[in-house]
Design a protein around this motif. Structure first.
Motif, mmCIF file in Angstrom:
data_model
loop_
_atom_site.group_PDB
_atom_site.id
_atom_site.type_symbol
_atom_site.label_atom_id
_atom_site.label_comp_id
_atom_site.label_asym_id
_atom_site.label_seq_id
_atom_site.Cartn_x
_atom_site.Cartn_y
_atom_site.Cartn_z
ATOM 1 N N ASN A 112 -48.910 -15.661 -49.183
ATOM 2 C CA ASN A 112 -49.969 -14.679 -48.683
ATOM 3 C C ASN A 112 -49.841 -14.521 -47.230
ATOM 4 O O ASN A 112 -50.143 -15.444 -46.495
ATOM 5 N N MET A 113 -49.834 -13.229 -46.766
ATOM 6 C CA MET A 113 -49.820 -12.985 -45.144
ATOM 7 C C MET A 113 -48.753 -13.623 -44.582
ATOM 8 O O MET A 113 -48.847 -14.481 -43.771
ATOM 9 N N ARG A 114 -47.579 -13.845 -45.216
ATOM 10 C CA ARG A 114 -46.578 -14.711 -44.681
ATOM 11 C C ARG A 114 -46.434 -14.524 -43.300
ATOM 12 O O ARG A 114 -46.215 -13.410 -42.533
ATOM 13 N N ALA A 115 -46.013 -15.570 -42.566
ATOM 14 C CA ALA A 115 -45.938 -15.554 -41.031
ATOM 15 C C ALA A 115 -44.620 -15.224 -40.540
ATOM 16 O O ALA A 115 -43.643 -15.315 -41.201
ATOM 17 N N TYR A 116 -44.764 -14.336 -39.300
ATOM 18 C CA TYR A 116 -43.625 -13.998 -38.932
ATOM 19 C C TYR A 116 -42.614 -14.944 -38.274
ATOM 20 O O TYR A 116 -43.318 -15.941 -37.465
ATOM 21 N N ILE A 117 -41.639 -15.149 -38.180
ATOM 22 C CA ILE A 117 -40.639 -16.048 -37.413
ATOM 23 C C ILE A 117 -39.930 -15.315 -36.407
ATOM 24 O O ILE A 117 -38.920 -14.613 -36.712
ATOM 25 N N PRO A 118 -40.478 -15.390 -35.173
ATOM 26 C CA PRO A 118 -39.780 -14.610 -33.996
ATOM 27 C C PRO A 118 -38.282 -14.836 -33.655
ATOM 28 O O PRO A 118 -37.405 -14.238 -33.424
ATOM 29 N N ASN A 119 -38.185 -16.160 -33.673
ATOM 30 C CA ASN A 119 -36.694 -16.718 -33.446
ATOM 31 C C ASN A 119 -35.943 -17.284 -34.487
ATOM 32 O O ASN A 119 -35.963 -18.544 -34.805
ATOM 33 N N LYS A 120 -35.458 -16.592 -35.411
ATOM 34 C CA LYS A 120 -34.739 -16.797 -36.529
ATOM 35 C C LYS A 120 -33.324 -17.575 -36.088
ATOM 36 O O LYS A 120 -32.546 -17.128 -35.340
ATOM 37 N N LYS A 121 -33.255 -18.772 -36.743
ATOM 38 C CA LYS A 121 -31.961 -19.472 -36.213
ATOM 39 C C LYS A 121 -30.901 -19.546 -37.366
ATOM 40 O O LYS A 121 -29.654 -19.968 -37.138
ATOM 41 N N SER A 122 -31.416 -19.427 -38.691
ATOM 42 C CA SER A 122 -30.328 -19.164 -39.665
ATOM 43 C C SER A 122 -30.610 -18.451 -40.943
ATOM 44 O O SER A 122 -31.903 -17.569 -40.813
ATOM 45 N N LYS A 123 -29.905 -18.032 -41.715
ATOM 46 C CA LYS A 123 -30.258 -17.324 -42.776
ATOM 47 C C LYS A 123 -31.385 -17.827 -43.697
ATOM 48 O O LYS A 123 -31.865 -17.068 -44.569
ATOM 49 N N LYS A 124 -31.861 -19.034 -43.579
ATOM 50 C CA LYS A 124 -32.711 -19.541 -44.307
ATOM 51 C C LYS A 124 -34.235 -19.071 -43.598
ATOM 52 O O LYS A 124 -35.377 -19.111 -44.112
ATOM 53 N N ASP A 125 -34.167 -18.581 -42.504
ATOM 54 C CA ASP A 125 -35.707 -18.269 -41.907
ATOM 55 C C ASP A 125 -35.725 -16.926 -42.164
ATOM 56 O O ASP A 125 -35.117 -15.787 -41.685
ATOM 57 N N THR A 126 -36.575 -16.585 -43.350
ATOM 58 C CA THR A 126 -36.732 -15.235 -43.687
ATOM 59 C C THR A 126 -38.423 -15.038 -43.681
ATOM 60 O O THR A 126 -39.097 -16.152 -43.923
ATOM 61 N N ASP A 127 -38.489 -13.574 -43.450
ATOM 62 C CA ASP A 127 -40.090 -13.284 -43.615
ATOM 63 C C ASP A 127 -40.189 -11.739 -44.006
ATOM 64 O O ASP A 127 -38.937 -11.285 -44.229
ATOM 65 N N GLU A 128 -41.183 -11.168 -43.733
ATOM 66 C CA GLU A 128 -41.225 -9.883 -44.162
ATOM 67 C C GLU A 128 -40.348 -8.953 -43.438
ATOM 68 O O GLU A 128 -39.917 -7.683 -43.626
ATOM 69 N N ALA A 129 -40.292 -9.313 -42.328
ATOM 70 C CA ALA A 129 -39.478 -8.469 -41.111
ATOM 71 C C ALA A 129 -37.896 -8.227 -41.581
ATOM 72 O O ALA A 129 -37.485 -7.466 -41.707
ATOM 73 N N SER A 130 -37.509 -9.635 -41.962
ATOM 74 C CA SER A 130 -36.133 -9.764 -42.274
ATOM 75 C C SER A 130 -36.034 -9.290 -43.720
ATOM 76 O O SER A 130 -34.854 -8.601 -43.820
ATOM 77 N N ASP A 131 -36.855 -9.425 -44.280
ATOM 78 C CA ASP A 131 -36.604 -8.658 -45.799
ATOM 79 C C ASP A 131 -36.419 -7.358 -45.810
ATOM 80 O O ASP A 131 -35.809 -6.547 -46.560
ATOM 81 N N THR A 132 -37.385 -6.759 -45.043
ATOM 82 C CA THR A 132 -37.382 -5.308 -44.352
ATOM 83 C C THR A 132 -36.179 -4.622 -43.912
ATOM 84 O O THR A 132 -35.399 -3.869 -44.273
#
Length: 615
Positions: A112-132
């Motif tokens: 719910n309201m998934r937190a944004y990860i500004p500095n993604k370091k791997s493919k496991k670092d996903t959020d709604e921005a990366s999914d978009t």
């Protein structure tokens, strides 16, 4: 289950257009394809794609990501309407709907309201921005006849995902319209300035339990209260912890609400405003002046982008409740007040369609006819345009709360007005017994005479106005108060008092009259414990005069000559917000019956209301 889905759609202000039942325009003019698009971490998201049958030209892609489902499912099943409006549907766009991660036919876990990860370091670092980003990338590379330009839009929670798309930084994303967009769940929907909105309690399951598999049906249930009298139901329930029997531990959101009662890291990292920096796509924020659910989000999303980015950024605020602009109502009515005819249709044809056409079909070239701010004056009932919002030609004016009067001059001697606030007999938030839907809406313009006549509501008003007075911007209540207890809520309402000879209208409820109607223009609550910090609550010192500032969201309203401006102040607003026990406890969700105490509150006459007034 289908009934539950209908209620869900009502909550988010789902798009509803008048259609000929015999002819489905979408089925006749579009083809439909359903795919599961693989994200960078391997999770697959369900995506429905509607493409124009006319393949003689290329089209922009317009996308909505939603937690509320992409129904109807099946490539032979078509929505009755697609796109933000009927106008755009007939103009021709490739229209895409996607179930976000963890919802309905998409895989993964929902956050719910998934937190944004500004500095993604791997493919496991996903959020709604990366999914978009991953979705847009797949769409522009795999959907035939697209012109390479993508836009996003959404209302309410889908509006949050539209805002989130700005953080994807995909070069194909050119135009974004967050509408009634959630920005922070500690200030939108479920909380206002730290006070829990009890009236949204019934909506909790929408965001609570996880599903176990791909599904086209709702896996959550709304509570059966056995009564239509919410006021009495919640009053009888007592402490919020007594509501646990309706939601088990599997309802993650209910547990989160109970555990995170302060503005802690849980809420802070889910807020999106702090990440809206250096935005590049064109943005059109849309909101309603009488949106009971998401007013904070649109206004603060617009102002945040305006301060931190140099992109095209515009705002549209109309006389709407939640999502009204996406409907085709001939008359725009909120509660007892009519604001005009075909207002939503005007927006769809002349504002929204122009925005997307200019940036997605015309590549931002040619004349852009839209102003910075397209705003509706809810007193004069007319559209106005400005180069900035709030307009440049405004000034701050302070009015003092003195002896039931709202005055520009303050008295030298300090006095006060006091009232007894009793949690066992709280001030109702509206006269209606049975609200429509699972969240209240019409109270935003309701007649407030029922409240002004109570002894636990203090009233201050101007003399009859000799000239029109237009408020255009935010309102700041700078209260000086005290309480005999150690905690208290403070509610401020700004009200337009109509003259006694106001003509009757057909919209007025049978039990009311327009004569002396007390129309609520804006209102807000501050949970007193958060007066200095939303993260670190602190009790009041009993009977000690204390400053409490309350920011009320922007208004654009003309108080006409012959009307009066009124302020109401109270400490209960039930069942819109939960009951403050008025004795300080660490977590109000677990307050005990003996914590709820009757207290004496005072409002001192050096309290001020700061208005933003149009010159």
């Amino acid at each position: 289950m289908k009934k539950l889905l209908v209620i869900s759609l009502l909550f988010i202000g789902a798009l509803v257009f008048a259609q000929d039942n015999k002819v489905n325009f979408v089925a006749e003019n579009y083809t439909k394809k359903e795919v599961h698009i693989k994200m960078r971490d391997g999770v697959e998201l369900f995506t429905a794609i509607y493409s124009p049958k006319d393949v003689s030209k290329k089209y922009p892609i317009i996308m909505q990501r939603t937690p509320y489902n992409c129904a109807p499912y099946g490539e032979s099943e078509f929505k009755k309407s697609i796109s933000p409006s009927e106008t755009m549907m007939k103009e021709g766009y490739i229209v895409v709907y996607q179930d976000v991660r963890g919802r309905f036919m998409s895989d993964g876990l929902y956050d719910n309201m998934r937190a944004y990860i500004p500095n993604k370091k791997s493919k496991k670092d996903t959020d709604e921005a990366s999914d978009t980003y991953d979705t847009i990338d797949w769409l522009v590379k795999n959907i035939a006849n697209n012109n390479g330009n993508v836009g996003t839009w959404g209302i309410s929670y889908p509006g949050f995902y539209a805002t989130y798309s700005l953080l994807s930084n995909h070069p194909a994303l050119k135009a974004v319209s967050p509408q009634a967009c959630i920005s922070d769940f500690f200030f939108d929907d479920f909380h206002h300035n730290g006070a829990y909105l009890l009236s949204y309690w019934k909506a909790t399951p929408l965001f609570g339990p996880q599903k176990s598999k791909r599904t086209t049906e709702a896996w959550y249930k709304f509570p059966d209260l056995g009564t239509k009298d919410d006021y009495q139901f919640f009053l009888d329930a007592g402490s919020l912890s007594n509501l646990d029997k309706y939601y088990g531990k599997e309802d993650e959101f209910w547990q989160q609400l109970k555990e995170h009662v302060n503005y802690d890291d849980f809420w802070k990292k889910r807020g999106i405003l702090q990440h809206l920096k250096t935005i590049k796509p064109a943005v059109m924020i849309v909101g309603g002046w009488f949106d009971a659910e998401d007013l904070y989000g649109p206004l603060n999303t617009y102002s945040t982008i305006e301060k931190s980015s140099k992109n095209y950024n515009t705002i549209v605020m109309g006389p709407w409740s939640h999502g009204d602009w996406a409907r085709n109502s001939a008359e725009q009515v909120i509660g007892n007040i009519k604001f005009g005819d075909s207002i939503s249709g005007f927006f769809q044809k002349n504002i929204e369609a122009n925005f997307f056409r200019h940036f997605l079909k015309n590549n931002g070239k040619g004349e852009n006819k839209l102003p910075e701010a397209y705003v509706f004056d809810t007193g004069n009932k007319e559209w106005k345009t400005y180069e900035t919002w709030p307009p440049k030609n405004t000034e701050k004016q302070d009015f003092f709360l003195q002896e039931n009067k709202l005055r520009k001059m303050g008295a030298k001697n300090i006095s006060f007005q006091e009232f007894i606030s009793d949690p066992k007999k709280p001030v109702p938030s509206f006269e209606d017994i049975n609200q429509k839907g699972i969240t209240p809406r019409k109270y935003m313009t309701d007649d407030q005479r029922f409240a002004s006549r109570r002894p636990d509501v203090v009233v201050f008003e101007t003399e009859i106005l000799n000239d029109n007075t237009t408020l255009a911007g935010d309102i700041l209540a700078k209260l000086q108060v005290s309480t005999s207890g150690t905690d208290a809520d403070w509610i401020v309402k700004v009200i337009d008092v109509f003259p006694k000879d106001e003509p009757e209208t057909k919209e007025i409820a049978p039990y009311l009259k327009m004569s002396n109607y007390h129309m609520m223009v804006r209102s807000e609550v501050m949970r007193g414990r958060f007066r200095n910090s939303f993260s670190i609550p602190e009790p009041f010192v009993a009977n000690e005069k204390t400053a409490v500032n309350i920011k009320l969201q922007d208004v654009f309203h003309t108080f006409k000559k012959g009307h009066k401006i009124q302020i109401q102040i109270q400490s209960t607003w039930f069942p819109l917000i939960d009951l403050n026990p008025q004795t300080f406890v660490n977590n109000i969700f677990y307050a005990k019956p003996e914590d709820f105490q009757k207290q004496t509150h005072r409002v001192y006459n050096d309290s001020e209301i700061e208005f933003t007034v149009l010159k």
